[in-house]
Design an enzyme around this catalytic site. Structure first.
Site: not given
Lengths: 658, 658, 658
Positions: C143, C299
């Site tokens: 991320e 995710e």
């Protein structure tokens, strides 16, 4: 005797004013004053110069007028010279900003320099006034945890590391406790650890929990240092430090062990029509901190404070009513901040017993009137209160509960506790607070509005209490984590699962603004749970939303007792749930009949206090006897005026009377 | 002649554009431009290199086109090379953050390095252009106090200490003034003092007050340094610095003493339907700052600004109407920010006289049209306004009023002033502002919406005014503290107690959202007082709440005059109270009849300005004469279109006309 | 095959749990797990000590169970020892605060120390596991841009200067681009430049724009360094980094060029009834980033997350529905954070495939059930989606749009885009995103909700598209500035003026709370423009407010195509405008009939996905074929249960079917 008085800051006034003050104190019935709370700079104007002359004269003056002195150790605000010589005394924020001198309480709790300087001052004071006839009590420091609850400087970091080393012994234990395998937070040694300063995202929750433990400890350590000096030099003089009601940052269970007498600073907001409920709660806590021992209301405002956005004054009679409330809940002294209203500084608009306008002021007339009235209540002093219901309060659970990254940030301890307490208050049922490791055996009913963090050994105490015939009501989001803030195996309620006969499948927080029906007629906000019973009986189910039909409130027979579980936040709707438990536990309310709305009913020793917090005249169940305030006879019903009060000495012992 | 023009930033454009600019300026009727406000880096691109060539050419061009230049000293934003060589030039926040280059006004007001570099630049500019035919006025610096009102660096701290030393001479005097016996804040020497940086809690209020005094002084000191260089080199060229309307951080009474002409930057929000009321107030202040002398509207937006959250443009006609409003209230020049809309930078969306779209734009047409119209109003220039009512404005009282830890944070100067001013505006009554030490004798009525801080010597001037037959209306929370922010003896209104015939027993702030009735038909919000009359007559009492029946508004005959006291915040309800005082003081409104809603009526010299701020056609009382804008005759009634205006030259002198 | 699985953090569990995990993964149908995202400290516990043993064992275990591993490079959170040895690794805020260790992503994007240490780790990992049978994909870092999007330390400043030097070559070019003649911001050399730290006022907007470009670049540079090591050592293993949906700080067009496969982390809020619309938008973007290539949902939360204020769980069936939505929009994998719910740390309340309660939990049952269901959809994997409509998305325009000092701060990219996207979604029309330099020729209709910053070369591509017969709809405040954030000559829409046949005279933002009528029945909020047509036909005019009668929506024939301009923010009112364009462009929706409210209809390859986001049973147009989920036949109408879904394999090819 009930102590009556307030903070007195003679250093703000020329000495010619002191004589007038002493005379007026006598006129008002003042018995004790707190002196020297912020006098350090006056007592030690330079590192090597001490000036006690003025305090000698003041103490003598008080002694001459038979006014006892609660003498402060004056350590809460170090003088400018100390701060300039040793800037490391100043505290540092989580962002690294070193806070400046110019306000108060500007000290790092872990500063050795500060601590040594403070100890030196305390030693001087104690040695000098040990045998002064005016000295009645020591007032250690001031409002620990106000403004400064934590410091992030290097010294604090080092202190934190020492504390961690002692707690965990080796770094592997810390790594386990903090769960550092998460987010690559493993520590190779204690040297690598810093306080939870501002970080890119949420900080390790166990680190934060330990930090809160440490911060309460670090301030208590300061306190104990002062306490020890005093104990050495004046072993017979009781000491206190003024608590700040139910304060999050300090574990007062731990602190109270070091107090000779508990004292409290309480500032309910007159603009809040429910302020007396929160005040009652705080006074019950103060009484509970030393197992029921009478305590002192050391500070309250005669009228308005000065630190709110809008500071509402107390209308006529409110000061008296709220003071009687403290008395009703175990206080043996009613004191104020402050005696004479300041002319300068940040608190000059804070009301005082003697207002700016002087003896012409309404405030002064109330001061004198209430002083006289207190004299008539002297026999109440020293009596104790007996409660049949206990509320479990655990600071480390509170800290953990209000950590970040939880299912819902709405779950705040005080908000969860409030409706439970208020339901009991409305029913005229007095409660004690107990720590989770406290003795529960004396209580007919134990309430745990929330026990997010619950150590297994504490859970076992609760389980044993129920097994032995006790009654328990437990609120939602309890038994979730252990002392390291790790989830209990198998999910909540963890070690209470067997007692409660339920298991939580999934927490189901309710979005802000939403309400979920709970049958037959309650509503949940903020919180619900997907609950699965394991032997418990369902008392109420959800009647709307995703969880419709699932259990919301349960009851489980366990051993010789029973345990209710409330899986949601019911607000005022908790009342009927508690009614069931109260009935089952055979808890008796203070009054025979229902308590009228707005009336507070408490028994202290033999005395029945009836306090009308409403602004209308009200009839209330009472007992035959006489009212200490007026001497008038009382019967089975009493009429209470707006903000009116009775302190009834019953003809028969109250217990018999029931 | 009325000056017309705007800020011109030729350095943002290639020189070939300049000729076009000059031509278009002539077309629009521009008479003056402000040049060089942010040109430092262009004039002195390196420490030792100066480049005046471009400015020489620009000045010549302007002279050729008979356009006067208001030449800026260009000191408001030091160049990058200076900041990098001397980072201490950058200002520091209360948290210790040194602010970065990249915006503007990035200087520490106490930086000697900055000040020396600025003085050098000013000297160069003044020497070079002293005799240039285009030079008409000096524009010193820019918007002092914008962005940077204070700096907390070490140099500022040292400067603050020097200033304090001069103010108090010895540390004992400072300790007394600051009330340092409170909270252990005693200072042993001036060396121990620092600015009021972020501290654990509220900082000593007198320290903060002195800090505000110092910050206004520190910026003024910079200003005076530049002013002195210019006075030395160009003694005949007037100088100004652009004020920012009623700005809290600078004591413009003090500043205006150093201005040859007052000028203002005014940015009323077109999205606010009441913006013109606040604008009128600010223009009245600008006029009052030098005792009524005409002033310059040096900056306003032709349409939208770019720094609000949402920047609403001015619909057709609004620019003209609001410009005429400034003229009506004493302006001798109508200027804009800026001439040509920028293509780059943080103000590229700020409207300009010549918009992005160029001469096809609606905005350009309005620029040209209004320029022509202004030509027809030339005779208005230089005329003065006469007011019968004065409003007392005291910056140090403002600063003290808005300190922390007061009975209510809602008591903000501008909020308190607004309804008083608006009531007068609606009645067509023009006011002057005066400082508390100003000459009041010329006024029939003096209004003091708030004088929280009131020095005894100023109170005595007001008392003398009333004794000598003057009329006073004083608002709540006045006469509370002295110049050190210490409570006056005996409580508020302190030194006005005898004049007003009242004393305040207790301040009684009203919680947000609450309203208290004031008979017969007004309501108080935010503030009330438990008032006790001492000779005053009660004009209105509270009709609800705790204070029911107590005096809310009083009148006291004192000497040959009278003094009203308003103990609460009445909002628009102040109108009827003022009506009583206006009648008693025989104050005459501008018009014979009532002023229609939304219309503004002002007399300047012989001229009657009628401005319709509404968007409907309205009939309004008028006087026989002719309208300067159209040449049309006027009579006893005038019809005003939406956003319409008349500038009437009456047949008879207006004073006679009454 | 569709990948199914989640993040697996074995280091949080004793190895004896791993075997159970592997067995349960098989039970659930898991095919791939992401391992090691935060394992740096575990893999390299000390600077010179590496520990791969545990990971070897884990990889072997996965291989034994035929579970593929998406192996993380573990670089997103450097270990404590690195941070303590080299504190400059920690990032610094705009205020100069160096952020502390204790959370995650605590690295300065420009730190060489960090980068070298990360590269060393990646090299070790790649070398060790290059040929491991479990290794299926590399998961680079984690991320990027989460928590840390920028750093203001000295190293970052130096890096920024290097980047600027490369971009502009000489300082004069930078001065021009940044418009430094404004506010005296001229730079003499690159050495004088710093990042846009906190400054007294608004910082130069082009500096801020370049800073945002640089920040995206600096993180991408880190990413590419890791990518290159992997490409060198494991050339055949695909690599990805998990994107964060439509994220402002990173230019994913640029980033996606370096990905073998795009993957996304998506966390729609179950409490938001419109969350699926935003999810659809993000999934369309993910698919578009590599020109339609299937991507991975790497995710998502099985139920609640833990980082919102209130974290609402997913009611039964929602997890399945939202997963099918990702599949419908091009995902080839459905994965979760995380496999087993953590017991400690900041994400312990984040839901997992295997919840705290274990295999008894509802969550576990849903995990297993959906895993089985996914197996029946295997044939969908690898199919592509074809769209007829393109939405232009340009990160640098987004960054510039949301700069400071604009006409209105309400003009935020995502808010502007949303109603356009939702109108298409409601009509069953699938869109691709394209960069402004993308190939438009394949699309029947191109939409540009906003192109505030529009380079002339990009405008020319759009113009050419229209000239060649394309259809364009362009939203307000477009074509305003060039690549340096300088106004285009002549005002907006700048280089699109000829295409659109309009010019903006003045931007006319609408104050908050106001609404302006747009005929016949729409309303504008936030924004309008004083528009002048230059050849365009007016489709709608303003019907209230200052702009009444002026054009609000226009259409211009240009070349063989046409271009609509919408000069205001219409919210949902954009629908009818788009309808006109869709009809003109002959865009065909997915379904023959209207899409029922709350239903999402998408075609992927031959498959028709029908997803009912509502909680009521609904009939929906369908096609004859069979449902892959149940095997049931389908006809012209399908009945969808609450949160129900069909994945229809039609009898005939869908294209033929139309």
């Amino acid at each position: 005797m009930i102590q009556y008085g307030g903070d007195y800051n003679p250093e703000q006034w020329p000495e010619e004013v002191w004589a007038q003050d002493a005379r007026l104190m006598r006129e008002a019935g003042v018995t004790m004053v707190t002196v020297g709370v912020f006098s350090w700079a006056k007592l030690q104007p330079r590192p090597t110069r001490w000036d006690f002359g003025w305090l000698d004269r003041l103490m003598d003056l008080m002694a001459e007028h038979s006014i006892a002195v609660d003498l402060a150790t004056a350590t809460a605000s170090p003088p400018a010279w100390l701060v300039r010589a040793s800037p490391e005394v100043l505290p540092v924020t989580a962002d690294g900003v070193r806070l400046e001198f110019g306000s108060r309480q500007h000290y790092c709790p872990s500063s050795d320099t500060y601590q040594r300087a403070a100890a030196r001052l305390v030693r001087k004071l104690a040695a000098r006034y040990a045998n002064h006839p005016a000295l009645a009590m020591w007032h250690i420091h001031n409002e620990y945890g106000d403004h400064i609850t934590e410091c992030f400087c290097e010294a604090s970091a080092a202190h934190f590391r020492r504390w961690l080393r002692k707690r965990y012994a080796d770094i592997a234990a810390l790594n386990h406790a903090w769960g550092t395998s998460f987010w690559s937070q493993h520590y190779g040694s204690f040297h690598e650890i810093e306080p939870p300063r501002t970080a890119p995202g949420p900080v390790n929750p166990t680190q934060v929990l330990d930090w809160r433990r440490f911060c309460s400890y670090a301030l208590l350590r300061l306190h104990r240092h002062e306490r020890e000096v005093l104990r050495e030099l004046t072993p017979d003089i009781p000491a206190t430090t003024n608590f700040m009601s139910m304060m999050e940052s300090l574990d007062y269970w731990e602190w109270a062990r070091h107090e000779d007498v508990v004292s409290d600073d309480a500032y309910p907001d007159p603009a809040d029509p429910r302020a007396h409920l929160n005040a009652a709660l705080n006074y019950d806590l103060m009484r509970s901190l030393k197992g029921g021992k009478p305590w002192l209301l050391l500070e309250q405002a005669p009228s308005a404070v000065s630190w709110r956005t809008v500071n509402t004054p107390k209308p006529p009679g409110l000061q008296r009513l709220w003071s009687l409330q403290a008395l009703a809940r175990g206080a043996d002294g009613i004191m104020y901040f402050q005696w004479r209203q300041s002319r300068a500084g940040a608190e000059k608009f804070h009301s005082a017993m003697l207002p700016h306008r002087g003896t012409d002021a309404r405030g002064w007339r109330e001061t004198v009137r209430f002083g006289a009235e207190l004299g008539r209540l002297a026999e109440v002093a020293g009596t104790w209160i007996s409660a049949q219901v206990a509320l479990v309060l655990d600071w480390e659970s509170w800290w953990a509960l209000e950590g970040t990254d939880h299912p819902s940030e709405r779950m705040r301890w005080r908000e969860l506790l409030r409706p439970w307490y208020e339901a009991l208050h409305a029913r005229g049922i007095t409660v004690d607070f107990v720590p989770p490791y406290g003795d529960l055996s004396a209580y007919r009913l134990v309430l745990a509005p929330n026990l997010y963090l619950l150590r297994s050994e504490h859970a076992e105490r609760i389980a044993a209490y129920v097994r032995d015939g006790g009654r328990l009501v437990c609120g939602p989001f309890s038994g979730v984590v252990d002392g390291h803030d790790h989830l209990h195996d198998g999910g909540a309620p963890g070690p209470l699962r067997e007692v409660l006969g339920v298991v939580v499948d999934e927490f189901w927080p309710i979005p802000d603004g939403d309400r979920v029906g709970v049958g037959p007629d309650a509503e949940a906000t903020w919180w619900s749970e997907w609950l699965v019973t394991e032997g418990a009986q369902t008392l109420a189910t959800y009647t709307s939303g995703v969880l419709t039909g699932l259990p919301a409130v349960t009851r489980h027979s366990y051993g010789r007792g029973s345990a209710r579980y409330v899986g949601c936040h019911l607000g005022a709707g908790i009342g009927p749930v508690l009614d069931g438990a109260l009935t089952e536990a055979e808890v008796l309310p203070v009054l025979d009949g229902p308590v009228p709305d707005g009336v507070e009913a408490v028994r202290r020793g033999p005395y029945l206090f009836l306090l009308n917090h409403g602004d209308r005249e009200t009839d209330c169940p009472c007992v035959p006897g006489h009212d200490l305030l007026t001497g008038a006879r009382t019967g089975r019903v009493a009429r209470l005026g707006p903000r009116g009060a009775l302190v009834v000495h019953p003809l028969k012992s109250l217990r018999e009377d029931r």
